[in-house]
Write a protein that holds these residues in place. Structure first.
Motif, PDB file in Angstrom:
ATOM      1  N   ALA A   7       0.830  -1.202   0.000  1.00 41.27           N
ATOM      2  CA  ALA A   7       0.000   0.000   0.000  1.00 41.27           C
ATOM      3  C   ALA A   7       0.863   1.250   0.000  1.00 41.27           C
ATOM      4  O   ALA A   7       1.940   1.273   0.609  1.00 41.27           O
ATOM      5  CB  ALA A   7      -0.925   0.006   1.215  1.00 41.27           C
ATOM      6  N   GLY A   9      -0.331   4.209   1.146  1.00 41.61           N
ATOM      7  CA  GLY A   9      -0.653   4.923   2.376  1.00 41.61           C
ATOM      8  C   GLY A   9      -1.354   6.226   2.080  1.00 41.61           C
ATOM      9  O   GLY A   9      -1.249   6.781   0.986  1.00 41.61           O
ATOM     10  N   ARG A  10      -2.076   6.721   3.051  1.00 46.63           N
ATOM     11  CA  ARG A  10      -2.796   7.986   2.877  1.00 46.63           C
ATOM     12  C   ARG A  10      -1.873   9.168   3.186  1.00 46.63           C
ATOM     13  O   ARG A  10      -1.013   9.075   4.058  1.00 46.63           O
ATOM     14  CB  ARG A  10      -4.005   8.010   3.804  1.00 46.63           C
ATOM     15  CG  ARG A  10      -5.065   6.968   3.448  1.00 46.63           C
ATOM     16  CD  ARG A  10      -6.164   6.916   4.479  1.00 46.63           C
ATOM     17  NE  ARG A  10      -5.650   6.490   5.788  1.00 46.63           N
ATOM     18  CZ  ARG A  10      -6.391   6.382   6.882  1.00 46.63           C
ATOM     19  NH1 ARG A  10      -7.676   6.687   6.839  1.00 46.63           N
ATOM     20  NH2 ARG A  10      -5.851   5.982   8.021  1.00 46.63           N
ATOM     21  N   PRO A  11      -2.063  10.293   2.480  1.00 46.60           N
ATOM     22  CA  PRO A  11      -1.193  11.464   2.691  1.00 46.60           C
ATOM     23  C   PRO A  11      -1.130  11.920   4.143  1.00 46.60           C
ATOM     24  O   PRO A  11      -0.064  12.331   4.620  1.00 46.60           O
ATOM     25  CB  PRO A  11      -1.831  12.534   1.797  1.00 46.60           C
ATOM     26  CG  PRO A  11      -2.520  11.754   0.720  1.00 46.60           C
ATOM     27  CD  PRO A  11      -3.024  10.514   1.382  1.00 46.60           C
ATOM     28  N   GLU A  12      -2.252  11.848   4.850  1.00 52.27           N
ATOM     29  CA  GLU A  12      -2.266  12.303   6.238  1.00 52.27           C
ATOM     30  C   GLU A  12      -1.408  11.431   7.157  1.00 52.27           C
ATOM     31  O   GLU A  12      -1.042  11.839   8.253  1.00 52.27           O
ATOM     32  CB  GLU A  12      -3.691  12.379   6.774  1.00 52.27           C
ATOM     33  CG  GLU A  12      -4.487  11.083   6.697  1.00 52.27           C
ATOM     34  CD  GLU A  12      -5.304  10.966   5.419  1.00 52.27           C
ATOM     35  OE1 GLU A  12      -6.306  10.245   5.437  1.00 52.27           O
ATOM     36  OE2 GLU A  12      -4.924  11.604   4.413  1.00 52.27           O
ATOM     37  N   GLU A  13      -1.081  10.221   6.664  1.00 51.94           N
ATOM     38  CA  GLU A  13      -0.249   9.339   7.480  1.00 51.94           C
ATOM     39  C   GLU A  13       1.142   9.937   7.698  1.00 51.94           C
ATOM     40  O   GLU A  13       1.769   9.725   8.740  1.00 51.94           O
ATOM     41  CB  GLU A  13      -0.117   7.971   6.809  1.00 51.94           C
ATOM     42  CG  GLU A  13       0.699   6.959   7.597  1.00 51.94           C
ATOM     43  CD  GLU A  13       0.828   5.629   6.890  1.00 51.94           C
ATOM     44  OE1 GLU A  13       1.323   4.676   7.531  1.00 51.94           O
ATOM     45  OE2 GLU A  13       0.449   5.530   5.707  1.00 51.94           O
ATOM     46  N   HIS A  16       0.990  12.180  10.702  1.00 42.88           N
ATOM     47  CA  HIS A  16       0.329  11.665  11.903  1.00 42.88           C
ATOM     48  C   HIS A  16       1.352  11.580  13.047  1.00 42.88           C
ATOM     49  O   HIS A  16       2.505  11.175  12.829  1.00 42.88           O
ATOM     50  CB  HIS A  16      -0.261  10.288  11.629  1.00 42.88           C
ATOM     51  CG  HIS A  16      -1.205   9.811  12.693  1.00 42.88           C
ATOM     52  ND1 HIS A  16      -0.774   9.250  13.879  1.00 42.88           N
ATOM     53  CD2 HIS A  16      -2.554   9.823  12.758  1.00 42.88           C
ATOM     54  CE1 HIS A  16      -1.815   8.932  14.628  1.00 42.88           C
ATOM     55  NE2 HIS A  16      -2.920   9.271  13.967  1.00 42.88           N
ATOM     56  N   THR A  19       3.304   8.325  13.335  1.00 38.95           N
ATOM     57  CA  THR A  19       4.302   8.141  12.279  1.00 38.95           C
ATOM     58  C   THR A  19       5.545   8.970  12.554  1.00 38.95           C
ATOM     59  O   THR A  19       6.674   8.508  12.373  1.00 38.95           O
ATOM     60  CB  THR A  19       3.712   8.524  10.912  1.00 38.95           C
ATOM     61  OG1 THR A  19       2.529   7.765  10.667  1.00 38.95           O
ATOM     62  CG2 THR A  19       4.711   8.259   9.799  1.00 38.95           C
ATOM     63  N   THR A  99       3.483   0.824   4.901  1.00 38.66           N
ATOM     64  CA  THR A  99       3.107   1.573   3.704  1.00 38.66           C
ATOM     65  C   THR A  99       4.317   2.284   3.101  1.00 38.66           C
ATOM     66  O   THR A  99       5.335   2.486   3.774  1.00 38.66           O
ATOM     67  CB  THR A  99       2.022   2.618   4.019  1.00 38.66           C
ATOM     68  OG1 THR A  99       2.580   3.611   4.903  1.00 38.66           O
ATOM     69  CG2 THR A  99       0.807   1.977   4.663  1.00 38.66           C
ATOM     70  N   LEU A 101       4.575   5.460   2.172  1.00 38.57           N
ATOM     71  CA  LEU A 101       4.817   6.767   2.785  1.00 38.57           C
ATOM     72  C   LEU A 101       5.538   6.634   4.117  1.00 38.57           C
ATOM     73  O   LEU A 101       6.493   7.372   4.400  1.00 38.57           O
ATOM     74  CB  LEU A 101       3.499   7.514   2.971  1.00 38.57           C
ATOM     75  CG  LEU A 101       2.830   8.052   1.701  1.00 38.57           C
ATOM     76  CD1 LEU A 101       1.499   8.721   2.035  1.00 38.57           C
ATOM     77  CD2 LEU A 101       3.755   9.034   0.989  1.00 38.57           C
ATOM     78  N   ARG A 102       5.091   5.703   4.944  1.00 37.73           N
ATOM     79  CA  ARG A 102       5.748   5.496   6.232  1.00 37.73           C
ATOM     80  C   ARG A 102       7.180   4.996   6.026  1.00 37.73           C
ATOM     81  O   ARG A 102       8.108   5.406   6.719  1.00 37.73           O
ATOM     82  CB  ARG A 102       4.954   4.493   7.074  1.00 37.73           C
ATOM     83  CG  ARG A 102       5.397   4.388   8.533  1.00 37.73           C
ATOM     84  CD  ARG A 102       4.539   3.366   9.249  1.00 37.73           C
ATOM     85  NE  ARG A 102       4.888   3.226  10.649  1.00 37.73           N
ATOM     86  CZ  ARG A 102       4.275   3.851  11.648  1.00 37.73           C
ATOM     87  NH1 ARG A 102       3.266   4.677  11.381  1.00 37.73           N
ATOM     88  NH2 ARG A 102       4.654   3.662  12.890  1.00 37.73           N
TER      89      ARG A 102
END
Length: 251
Positions: A7, A9-13, A16, A19, A99, A101-102
């Motif tokens: 995945a 990942g969502r941008p807000e991750e 967060h 994160t 993810t 992004l993470r």
């Protein structure tokens, strides 16, 4: 299949708090690891007046890296998973356990941690050189590439078996020890040939601070290929199929 779990990942991750805390933990853990590991090599050079590497020096490097990684993984495990290595993060990503992004934030934190550790070592030692990884005489880039792939495969496979696998049970308690042991053992096996990095962050910091990039790509390509293969193999054969196993009878 692991590929289905990959995945972005969502941008807000990316912003967060959890994160960001995890990225900070990766930065600190990598700093701790590289400071001790690279520092042990600098200490050896000082004690031997930049003499050639000896078997005792190799053992010292294996112990320093093994002990330091044990601590670095242990202190970060409950916050970020204690990756301390872009190859471990990549292996977790291709197995669908983190993810993209993470993972990118982890990579940035790990590379920064290694760089800051080397800068601190340079300052604390009065300007001594933070030696970049290099190939020994007679060792080709392809020899080193195979070494890094195999050694990192063993490292990331160990991470999966002791820390990622949901069936690990109490084995997760000894994960930092096992991970430190496999790195120490691999240094004893491959250190005399290419330094046995198994970790692009460990290679990046010294290379940047000393501005020495000869054959640096090997220390990225090898660990990422080995780590990615380990993540795919373990996830595909030992995690994804676990729910398809027939129930066993206890005797």
């Amino acid at each position: 299949m692991p590929i289905r779990n990959i995945a972005v990942g969502r941008p807000e991750e990316a912003t967060h708090p959890d994160t960001l805390k995890a990225a900070l933990a990766e930065f600190i853990s990598t700093l701790i690891f590289v400071f001790a590991g690279e520092g042990s090599g600098m200490a050896f050079n000082k004690l031997t007046d930049n003499g050639s590497t000896t078997p005792s020096g190799l053992v010292a490097a294996a112990l320093a890296h093994g002990f330091a990684l044990f601590v670095a993984v242990a202190v970060g495990a409950n916050i970020s998973g204690g990756h301390v290595n872009p190859a471990v993060t990549f292996g977790a990503f291709v197995g669908g356990n983190i993810t993209l992004l993470r993972g990118i934030l982890y990579w940035i934190a790990q590379l920064l941690g290694s760089t800051v550790a080397c800068l601190l070592l340079k300052i604390a030692t009065g300007g001594l050189t933070t030696s970049a990884f290099s190939l020994s005489s007679g060792v080709s880039v392809w020899n080193a590439l195979v070494l890094e792939i195999v050694m990192t495969f063993g490292l990331v496979y160990t991470v999966y078996a002791t820390a990622v696998d949901p069936k690990k049970g109490s084995l997760g308690i000894i994960a930092p020890i096992a991970i430190g042991f496999i790195v120490g053992a691999n240094i004893l096996a491959g250190g005399a040939f290419d330094g046995a990095s198994m970790n692009p962050a460990v290679s990046f910091g010294p290379a940047l601070v000393s501005w020495s990039w000869t054959n640096h790509w090997v220390y990225w390509a090898g660990p990422l290929v080995g780590g990615g293969l380990a993540g795919l193999v373990y996830e595909l054969f030992f995690i994804s199929h676990s729910h398809e196993q027939l129930p066993t009878t206890d005797y």
